[in-house]
Design an enzyme around this catalytic site. Sequence first.
Site, PDB file in Angstrom:
ATOM      1  N   SER A  25      -6.595   9.118 -39.758  1.00  0.00           N
ATOM      2  CA  SER A  25      -7.695   9.611 -40.595  1.00  0.00           C
ATOM      3  C   SER A  25      -7.551   9.143 -42.041  1.00  0.00           C
ATOM      4  CB  SER A  25      -7.753  11.137 -40.570  1.00  0.00           C
ATOM      5  OG  SER A  25      -8.105  11.575 -39.290  1.00  0.00           O
ATOM      6  N   ASP A  63      -1.895  13.064 -40.462  1.00  0.00           N
ATOM      7  CA  ASP A  63      -2.817  12.238 -39.687  1.00  0.00           C
ATOM      8  C   ASP A  63      -3.143  10.917 -40.405  1.00  0.00           C
ATOM      9  OD1 ASP A  63      -4.900  11.134 -38.278  1.00  0.00           O
ATOM     10  OD2 ASP A  63      -6.099  12.962 -38.172  1.00  0.00           O
ATOM     11  N   TYR A 106     -12.235  13.259 -29.754  1.00  0.00           N
ATOM     12  CA  TYR A 106     -12.588  11.854 -29.529  1.00  0.00           C
ATOM     13  C   TYR A 106     -13.735  11.744 -28.532  1.00  0.00           C
ATOM     14  CZ  TYR A 106      -8.182  10.469 -31.717  1.00  0.00           C
ATOM     15  OH  TYR A 106      -7.154  10.264 -32.600  1.00  0.00           O
ATOM     16  N   GLN A 128      -2.753  18.032 -39.604  1.00  0.00           N
ATOM     17  CA  GLN A 128      -3.769  17.260 -40.350  1.00  0.00           C
ATOM     18  C   GLN A 128      -3.158  16.465 -41.499  1.00  0.00           C
ATOM     19  OE1 GLN A 128      -7.035  19.760 -41.460  1.00  0.00           O
ATOM     20  NE2 GLN A 128      -8.131  19.341 -39.561  1.00  0.00           N
ATOM     21  N   ARG A 132      -4.390  16.157 -33.041  1.00  0.00           N
ATOM     22  CA  ARG A 132      -5.372  16.647 -34.014  1.00  0.00           C
ATOM     23  C   ARG A 132      -5.436  18.156 -33.974  1.00  0.00           C
ATOM     24  NH1 ARG A 132      -9.918  12.195 -33.825  1.00  0.00           N
ATOM     25  NH2 ARG A 132      -9.032  11.014 -35.519  1.00  0.00           N
TER      26      ARG A 132
HETATM   27  P1  NAD Z   1     -12.780   7.383 -33.530  1.00  0.00           P
HETATM   28  O1  NAD Z   1     -12.198   6.469 -34.547  1.00  0.00           O
HETATM   29  O2  NAD Z   1     -12.106   7.511 -32.214  1.00  0.00           O
HETATM   30  O3  NAD Z   1     -14.297   6.919 -33.238  1.00  0.00           O
HETATM   31  C1  NAD Z   1     -15.217   6.757 -34.277  1.00  0.00           C
HETATM   32  C2  NAD Z   1     -16.541   7.346 -33.865  1.00  0.00           C
HETATM   33  O4  NAD Z   1     -17.161   6.516 -32.886  1.00  0.00           O
HETATM   34  C3  NAD Z   1     -16.465   8.734 -33.245  1.00  0.00           C
HETATM   35  O5  NAD Z   1     -17.237   9.627 -34.012  1.00  0.00           O
HETATM   36  C4  NAD Z   1     -17.039   8.544 -31.847  1.00  0.00           C
HETATM   37  O6  NAD Z   1     -17.777   9.664 -31.399  1.00  0.00           O
HETATM   38  C5  NAD Z   1     -17.930   7.355 -32.065  1.00  0.00           C
HETATM   39  N1  NAD Z   1     -18.365   6.613 -30.861  1.00  0.00           N
HETATM   40  C6  NAD Z   1     -17.703   6.325 -29.728  1.00  0.00           C
HETATM   41  N2  NAD Z   1     -18.472   5.594 -28.890  1.00  0.00           N
HETATM   42  C7  NAD Z   1     -19.669   5.397 -29.524  1.00  0.00           C
HETATM   43  C8  NAD Z   1     -20.861   4.724 -29.200  1.00  0.00           C
HETATM   44  N3  NAD Z   1     -21.025   4.097 -28.032  1.00  0.00           N
HETATM   45  N4  NAD Z   1     -21.867   4.734 -30.108  1.00  0.00           N
HETATM   46  C9  NAD Z   1     -21.737   5.372 -31.285  1.00  0.00           C
HETATM   47  N5  NAD Z   1     -20.632   6.030 -31.652  1.00  0.00           N
HETATM   48  C10 NAD Z   1     -19.601   6.045 -30.790  1.00  0.00           C
HETATM   49  O7  NAD Z   1     -13.012   8.841 -34.114  1.00  0.00           O
HETATM   50  P2  NAD Z   1     -12.373   9.539 -35.396  1.00  0.00           P
HETATM   51  O8  NAD Z   1     -12.934   8.982 -36.624  1.00  0.00           O
HETATM   52  O9  NAD Z   1     -10.903   9.476 -35.257  1.00  0.00           O
HETATM   53  O10 NAD Z   1     -12.867  11.040 -35.272  1.00  0.00           O
HETATM   54  C11 NAD Z   1     -13.446  11.640 -34.152  1.00  0.00           C
HETATM   55  C12 NAD Z   1     -13.686  13.134 -34.475  1.00  0.00           C
HETATM   56  O11 NAD Z   1     -12.462  13.838 -34.626  1.00  0.00           O
HETATM   57  C13 NAD Z   1     -14.447  13.347 -35.777  1.00  0.00           C
HETATM   58  O12 NAD Z   1     -15.399  14.347 -35.590  1.00  0.00           O
HETATM   59  C14 NAD Z   1     -13.403  13.812 -36.739  1.00  0.00           C
HETATM   60  O13 NAD Z   1     -13.925  14.609 -37.772  1.00  0.00           O
HETATM   61  C15 NAD Z   1     -12.484  14.593 -35.827  1.00  0.00           C
HETATM   62  N6  NAD Z   1     -11.117  14.675 -36.390  1.00  0.00           N
HETATM   63  C16 NAD Z   1     -10.449  15.857 -36.297  1.00  0.00           C
HETATM   64  C17 NAD Z   1      -9.172  15.971 -36.825  1.00  0.00           C
HETATM   65  C18 NAD Z   1      -8.382  17.256 -36.738  1.00  0.00           C
HETATM   66  O14 NAD Z   1      -7.247  17.282 -37.123  1.00  0.00           O
HETATM   67  N7  NAD Z   1      -8.920  18.305 -36.244  1.00  0.00           N
HETATM   68  C19 NAD Z   1      -8.562  14.873 -37.412  1.00  0.00           C
HETATM   69  C20 NAD Z   1      -9.276  13.679 -37.482  1.00  0.00           C
HETATM   70  C21 NAD Z   1     -10.551  13.599 -36.946  1.00  0.00           C
END
Ligand code: NAD
Length: 372
Positions: A132, A129, A227, A126, A121
């Site tokens: 996402s 990805d 994450y 991006q 990430r």
């Molecule tokens: P994910 O699919 O791994 O998890 C989904 C969500 O579940 C996350 O927000 C996590 O914090 C939450 N979670 C974990 N345990 C939990 C619990 N017990 N109760 C409630 N929530 C819980 O995560 P994701 O959708 O892949 O994204 C995670 C972060 O990464 C986001 O903020 C996203 O915007 C960011 N992201 C960044 C990039 C990049 O390229 N920079 C790309 C994709 C996502």
Amino acid sequence: MQIFFPKEEPNEIRATILPEVAKKFIDLGIEVSVETGLGDNVFVSDELYKETGASICANKADGFKSADIVCKINKPTSEDIQQLNEGTIYISFLDPFNEKQIVSELASAKVSSISMELVPRITRAQKMDALSSQANLGGYAAVIEASRTLSKSFPMMMTAAGTISPARVFVVGVGVAGLQAIATAKRLGARVEAFDTRPVVEEQVKSLGAKFVKIDIGETEETDQGYAKELTEEQIKMQQEGMKKVCSQSDVIITTAQVFGRPAPRIITKDMVEAMQPGSVIVDMAVSTGGNVEGSKNDEYIFHEGVTIIGMSNLPGEVAKDASQVFGSNLFNMIEEFWDKENKVINFDLNDEILKGCVITHQGNIVNESVK
Ligand code: NAD
């Protein structure tokens, strides 16, 4: 250089690429072949792929024989791997932390495999990805499915016959899927609340017009990739306690909580389900990685004391054409990034940050540090 797109297994609705993306590969100077019927489920005929200059392969075995690169959405079968040529680049979701057998078969077959889940990430990656791009559509589809199942309307309606209150939606886990679920539920007019263990999420929830549910569960951490880290058992208990009331008042709960590389946390217990009003709906988006909801089952609708628990494992497949379009674009963006135009080869540089993160096997070895 030839790239081959075999048909997915029969239970997959999405296609790996659509013709527009096939054309982009051809414009780059890569020959494209697709297995006949690749686009059947998304209403794209062989003819449309052919019009872009792609060739149609009658079966997988023929496609594998002449391919330098093979791309799919889902992991390969053992039979597929046996048919791949030594040195083939194979790209798909591989679930490498769980699919140890597949990883070792890819290494033995001297296939250079790339796991779409492990694309790092970082800003440069991006556009590649796929986690996402698919999670975003999954979040949308989860809300649509919930709205179809719920026996009340999402928006508030003021009618001559009286006022209909808006549906109350609670989104648990606000990453990519959760944010889209919030946005979709808001667009449909629901009253939305959300919770995530990462405190940075509060602002994002508010910016979408939803309410962030505050629960004190002590210190939480996230990885450098964004994450969430796993909670302790005690923290999960605190979270459940804090969520009980919101859950019992919600018409719909959408759970998306995931911890990368680990089973999904079990957050909604049977008691919490039973405290909901009959007719309520839960969509467990983490069902295929263990489930956030007690009692949810892969690809099943479970009815428990009047509450429907939906466990669809392929929600992006509900909007298969869009999911195919963005998945194909993710693949194209990755290959274009490493395409050496002059020599018409892939520059397979394992020192590159992106490839270092997502290449799993190469030249007979497991080369990925985290998978090793
Ligand atoms: P994910 O699919 O791994 O998890 C989904 C969500 O579940 C996350 O927000 C996590 O914090 C939450 N979670 C974990 N345990 C939990 C619990 N017990 N109760 C409630 N929530 C819980 O995560 P994701 O959708 O892949 O994204 C995670 C972060 O990464 C986001 O903020 C996203 O915007 C960011 N992201 C960044 C990039 C990049 O390229 N920079 C790309 C994709 C996502």
